[in-house]
Design a protein around this motif. Structure first.
Motif, PDB file in Angstrom:
ATOM      1  N   PRO A 115      12.870   2.271   1.973  1.00 49.83           N
ATOM      2  CA  PRO A 115      12.270   3.584   2.251  1.00 49.83           C
ATOM      3  C   PRO A 115      12.168   4.493   1.032  1.00 49.83           C
ATOM      4  CG  PRO A 115      13.850   2.988   3.961  1.00 49.83           C
ATOM      5  CD  PRO A 115      13.990   1.965   2.871  1.00 49.83           C
ATOM      6  N   SER A 116      13.128   4.418   0.119  1.00 52.69           N
ATOM      7  CA  SER A 116      13.120   5.315  -1.043  1.00 52.69           C
ATOM      8  C   SER A 116      11.958   5.032  -1.990  1.00 52.69           C
ATOM      9  CB  SER A 116      14.451   5.202  -1.799  1.00 52.69           C
ATOM     10  OG  SER A 116      14.646   3.862  -2.255  1.00 52.69           O
ATOM     11  N   LEU A 117      11.413   3.823  -1.948  1.00 50.23           N
ATOM     12  CA  LEU A 117      10.326   3.443  -2.836  1.00 50.23           C
ATOM     13  C   LEU A 117       8.961   3.521  -2.159  1.00 50.23           C
ATOM     14  CD1 LEU A 117      11.911   0.301  -4.566  1.00 50.23           C
ATOM     15  CD2 LEU A 117      11.874   2.666  -5.398  1.00 50.23           C
ATOM     16  N   MET A 118       8.936   3.903  -0.889  1.00 47.30           N
ATOM     17  CA  MET A 118       7.694   3.911  -0.125  1.00 47.30           C
ATOM     18  C   MET A 118       7.263   5.342   0.176  1.00 47.30           C
ATOM     19  SD  MET A 118       8.602   0.732   2.440  1.00 47.30           S
ATOM     20  CE  MET A 118       6.960   0.640   3.111  1.00 47.30           C
ATOM     21  N   SER A 145     -11.655  -2.882 -13.720  1.00 43.68           N
ATOM     22  CA  SER A 145     -12.494  -2.887 -14.906  1.00 43.68           C
ATOM     23  C   SER A 145     -11.699  -3.391 -16.101  1.00 43.68           C
ATOM     24  CB  SER A 145     -13.032  -1.473 -15.187  1.00 43.68           C
ATOM     25  OG  SER A 145     -11.966  -0.620 -15.590  1.00 43.68           O
ATOM     26  N   PRO A 146     -12.373  -3.726 -17.207  1.00 51.07           N
ATOM     27  CA  PRO A 146     -11.644  -4.167 -18.408  1.00 51.07           C
ATOM     28  C   PRO A 146     -10.735  -3.101 -19.000  1.00 51.07           C
ATOM     29  CG  PRO A 146     -13.973  -4.766 -18.525  1.00 51.07           C
ATOM     30  CD  PRO A 146     -13.814  -3.854 -17.362  1.00 51.07           C
ATOM     31  N   TYR A 147     -10.954  -1.827 -18.598  1.00 53.36           N
ATOM     32  CA  TYR A 147     -10.186  -0.737 -19.177  1.00 53.36           C
ATOM     33  C   TYR A 147      -9.000  -0.327 -18.309  1.00 53.36           C
ATOM     34  CZ  TYR A 147     -14.620  -0.541 -21.600  1.00 53.36           C
ATOM     35  OH  TYR A 147     -15.747  -0.882 -22.307  1.00 53.36           O
ATOM     36  N   GLY A 148      -8.853  -0.944 -17.157  1.00 48.40           N
ATOM     37  CA  GLY A 148      -7.726  -0.620 -16.291  1.00 48.40           C
ATOM     38  C   GLY A 148      -8.073  -0.845 -14.838  1.00 48.40           C
ATOM     39  N   ASN A 149      -7.058  -1.150 -14.043  1.00 47.68           N
ATOM     40  CA  ASN A 149      -7.247  -1.411 -12.623  1.00 47.68           C
ATOM     41  C   ASN A 149      -6.480  -0.386 -11.801  1.00 47.68           C
ATOM     42  OD1 ASN A 149      -8.710  -3.790 -13.258  1.00 47.68           O
ATOM     43  ND2 ASN A 149      -6.794  -4.899 -13.498  1.00 47.68           N
ATOM     44  N   ASN A 150      -7.182   0.256 -10.878  1.00 45.05           N
ATOM     45  CA  ASN A 150      -6.562   1.265 -10.027  1.00 45.05           C
ATOM     46  C   ASN A 150      -6.018   0.591  -8.767  1.00 45.05           C
ATOM     47  OD1 ASN A 150      -5.824   3.520  -8.579  1.00 45.05           O
ATOM     48  ND2 ASN A 150      -7.670   4.680  -9.088  1.00 45.05           N
ATOM     49  N   TYR A 151      -4.856  -0.043  -8.892  1.00 39.56           N
ATOM     50  CA  TYR A 151      -4.285  -0.775  -7.766  1.00 39.56           C
ATOM     51  C   TYR A 151      -3.822   0.159  -6.657  1.00 39.56           C
ATOM     52  CZ  TYR A 151      -4.350  -5.068 -10.518  1.00 39.56           C
ATOM     53  OH  TYR A 151      -4.757  -6.155 -11.230  1.00 39.56           O
ATOM     54  N   ASP A 152      -3.493   1.399  -6.995  1.00 37.03           N
ATOM     55  CA  ASP A 152      -3.049   2.341  -5.963  1.00 37.03           C
ATOM     56  C   ASP A 152      -4.128   2.529  -4.898  1.00 37.03           C
ATOM     57  OD1 ASP A 152      -0.714   2.698  -7.395  1.00 37.03           O
ATOM     58  OD2 ASP A 152      -1.525   4.352  -8.557  1.00 37.03           O
ATOM     59  N   MET A 153      -5.340   2.844  -5.334  1.00 41.74           N
ATOM     60  CA  MET A 153      -6.448   3.027  -4.400  1.00 41.74           C
ATOM     61  C   MET A 153      -6.955   1.692  -3.866  1.00 41.74           C
ATOM     62  SD  MET A 153      -8.804   6.018  -6.092  1.00 41.74           S
ATOM     63  CE  MET A 153     -10.060   5.703  -4.835  1.00 41.74           C
ATOM     64  N   SER A 189       0.815  -1.216   0.000  1.00 44.25           N
ATOM     65  CA  SER A 189       0.000   0.000   0.000  1.00 44.25           C
ATOM     66  C   SER A 189       0.847   1.264   0.000  1.00 44.25           C
ATOM     67  CB  SER A 189      -0.940   0.000   1.211  1.00 44.25           C
ATOM     68  OG  SER A 189      -0.201   0.125   2.420  1.00 44.25           O
ATOM     69  N   PHE A 190       2.136   1.145   0.301  1.00 46.87           N
ATOM     70  CA  PHE A 190       3.030   2.305   0.301  1.00 46.87           C
ATOM     71  C   PHE A 190       3.824   2.414  -1.002  1.00 46.87           C
ATOM     72  CE2 PHE A 190       2.491   1.234   4.797  1.00 46.87           C
ATOM     73  CZ  PHE A 190       2.077   2.456   5.305  1.00 46.87           C
ATOM     74  N   LYS A 191       3.516   1.562  -1.973  1.00 51.20           N
ATOM     75  CA  LYS A 191       4.234   1.587  -3.240  1.00 51.20           C
ATOM     76  C   LYS A 191       3.275   1.905  -4.380  1.00 51.20           C
ATOM     77  CE  LYS A 191       7.409  -2.032  -1.620  1.00 51.20           C
ATOM     78  NZ  LYS A 191       7.955  -3.399  -1.888  1.00 51.20           N
ATOM     79  N   SER A 192       3.801   2.469  -5.444  1.00 44.07           N
ATOM     80  CA  SER A 192       2.983   2.764  -6.612  1.00 44.07           C
ATOM     81  C   SER A 192       2.709   1.478  -7.379  1.00 44.07           C
ATOM     82  CB  SER A 192       3.690   3.774  -7.510  1.00 44.07           C
ATOM     83  OG  SER A 192       4.883   3.220  -8.029  1.00 44.07           O
ATOM     84  N   SER A 193       1.674   1.501  -8.210  1.00 44.43           N
ATOM     85  CA  SER A 193       1.342   0.321  -8.993  1.00 44.43           C
ATOM     86  C   SER A 193       2.450  -0.027  -9.975  1.00 44.43           C
ATOM     87  CB  SER A 193       0.029   0.547  -9.744  1.00 44.43           C
ATOM     88  OG  SER A 193       0.112   1.699 -10.567  1.00 44.43           O
ATOM     89  N   LYS A 194       3.140   0.998 -10.494  1.00 43.88           N
ATOM     90  CA  LYS A 194       4.260   0.724 -11.395  1.00 43.88           C
ATOM     91  C   LYS A 194       5.349  -0.054 -10.687  1.00 43.88           C
ATOM     92  CE  LYS A 194       3.539   4.823 -14.287  1.00 43.88           C
ATOM     93  NZ  LYS A 194       4.140   6.085 -14.779  1.00 43.88           N
ATOM     94  N   GLU A 195       5.618   0.312  -9.431  1.00 41.10           N
ATOM     95  CA  GLU A 195       6.652  -0.381  -8.667  1.00 41.10           C
ATOM     96  C   GLU A 195       6.240  -1.808  -8.354  1.00 41.10           C
ATOM     97  OE1 GLU A 195      10.320  -0.732  -7.263  1.00 41.10           O
ATOM     98  OE2 GLU A 195       9.518   1.120  -8.115  1.00 41.10           O
ATOM     99  N   LEU A 196       4.960  -2.032  -8.112  1.00 43.99           N
ATOM    100  CA  LEU A 196       4.470  -3.381  -7.833  1.00 43.99           C
ATOM    101  C   LEU A 196       4.640  -4.285  -9.042  1.00 43.99           C
ATOM    102  CD1 LEU A 196       1.176  -2.600  -5.869  1.00 43.99           C
ATOM    103  CD2 LEU A 196       3.334  -3.414  -4.935  1.00 43.99           C
ATOM    104  N   PHE A 197       4.320  -3.778 -10.220  1.00 47.90           N
ATOM    105  CA  PHE A 197       4.463  -4.581 -11.440  1.00 47.90           C
ATOM    106  C   PHE A 197       5.930  -4.772 -11.818  1.00 47.90           C
ATOM    107  CE2 PHE A 197       0.024  -3.236 -12.124  1.00 47.90           C
ATOM    108  CZ  PHE A 197      -0.540  -4.487 -12.330  1.00 47.90           C
ATOM    109  N   ARG A 198       6.752  -3.803 -11.455  1.00 52.73           N
ATOM    110  CA  ARG A 198       8.155  -3.886 -11.832  1.00 52.73           C
ATOM    111  C   ARG A 198       8.895  -4.941 -11.029  1.00 52.73           C
ATOM    112  NH1 ARG A 198      10.977   1.640 -11.173  1.00 52.73           N
ATOM    113  NH2 ARG A 198       9.416   2.118 -12.801  1.00 52.73           N
TER     114      ARG A 198
END
Length: 281
Positions: free
Chosen positions: A54-57, A239-247, A36-45
């Motif tokens: 700490p630098s990524l959170m 949704s089929p158009y994208g998932n807001n994993y951040d929220m 929950s402290f990381k961006s969705s891009k970081e999770l997929f990466r």
């Protein structure tokens, strides 16, 4: 090997076993909390990364929940709290009354009523959805909180539990109340309810968790975004158009807080109620 040593060894094995179980249960919660402290891009990466870097959170995901379009989460949270609190309190009162009547009194047709309660417990929700939906539409309470609460305000599971608990209590308390001139409802409120506190504590947690996590029926009844509860709201972020994993992940972390607090504040009554209700009757 002495008996004392065998007992100590058995105790140690039991402790190790439950520590392993606790680790298995808490590990997903730990990962969700860290994610929950990381961006969705970081999770997929990095995928399943359990390291604390700490630098990524940051707190950006939580800020997003309470600002701009994300502020709708506050409506979802408020709706879930209100529905869960009202549904649980009313259900506890009505279900305990029915269970008390079945467990404390002898009347004609008592066994038939109890069999009907057991039968309703075995009926899946999917069978009842269509007639219940037609009912609330005819009543004009579609897309309202009343439509979510009323169809399930009396819980067969709670009736069965309270009935079993009441049969384990002495009826001498009721006779003493009658001798003192107390009414039947007064006996229930003044004498039996205090004796049933462990049962209320245990069933209160179970009903609150059930109502808090309820998804299918509120999804059918509620239509507008601001009326959604947390389970429906979080599901709408995918949704089929994208998932807001951040929220989604940050919202899921905040969603488990009320359930954890409820159990921590009421765990003694929960354990006492389940153990007593399970062995008596």
């Amino acid at each position: 090997m002495t008996i004392k040593l065998k007992r100590q060894l058995l105790t140690a094995l039991i402790v190790v076993f439950f520590l392993i179980v606790c680790f298995i249960v808490l590990f997903p919660l730990y990962y969700m909390f860290m994610a929950s402290f990381k961006s969705s891009k970081e999770l997929f990466r990095n995928g399943m990364d359990f390291r604390i870097i700490p630098s990524l959170m940051n707190l950006d995901n939580y800020k997003l929940l309470f600002s701009g379009k994300g502020s709708i989460y506050l409506y979802w949270y408020r709706n879930s709290l209100g529905i869960t609190a009202l549904h649980t309190v009313v259900s506890l009162f009505l279900s305990s009354l029915v269970g008390y009547g079945l467990g404390a009194y002898n009347f004609k047709g008592k066994n038939i009523v109890f069999i009907l309660v057991l039968f309703v417990m075995m009926v899946p929700l999917e069978i009842l959805m269509l007639p219940l939906y037609k009912l609330i539409v005819n009543m004009g309470i579609i897309n309202t909180y009343y439509g979510v609460i009323l169809p399930f305000v009396v819980s067969p599971m709670a009736i069965f539990f309270f009935r079993q608990y009441i049969t384990g209590l002495s009826k001498d308390f009721m006779d003493a109340g009658r001798i003192d001139g107390c009414s039947e409802f007064g006996i229930y409120i003044r004498i039996m309810v205090p004796l049933m506190k462990p049962a209320f504590g245990a069933m209160g947690i179970l009903l609150a968790m059930q109502n808090w996590n309820s998804f299918i029926w509120p999804l059918i009844v509620l239509r507008t975004n601001k009326m959604f509860t947390i389970p429906i709201g979080l599901a709408s972020l995918m949704s089929p158009y994208g998932n807001n994993y951040d929220m989604l992940i940050a919202g899921a972390v905040l969603a488990i807080i009320p359930v954890i607090l409820l159990f921590l504040l009421n765990q003694k009554a929960f354990i006492s109620g389940l153990s007593t209700g399970g062995v008596k009757g």
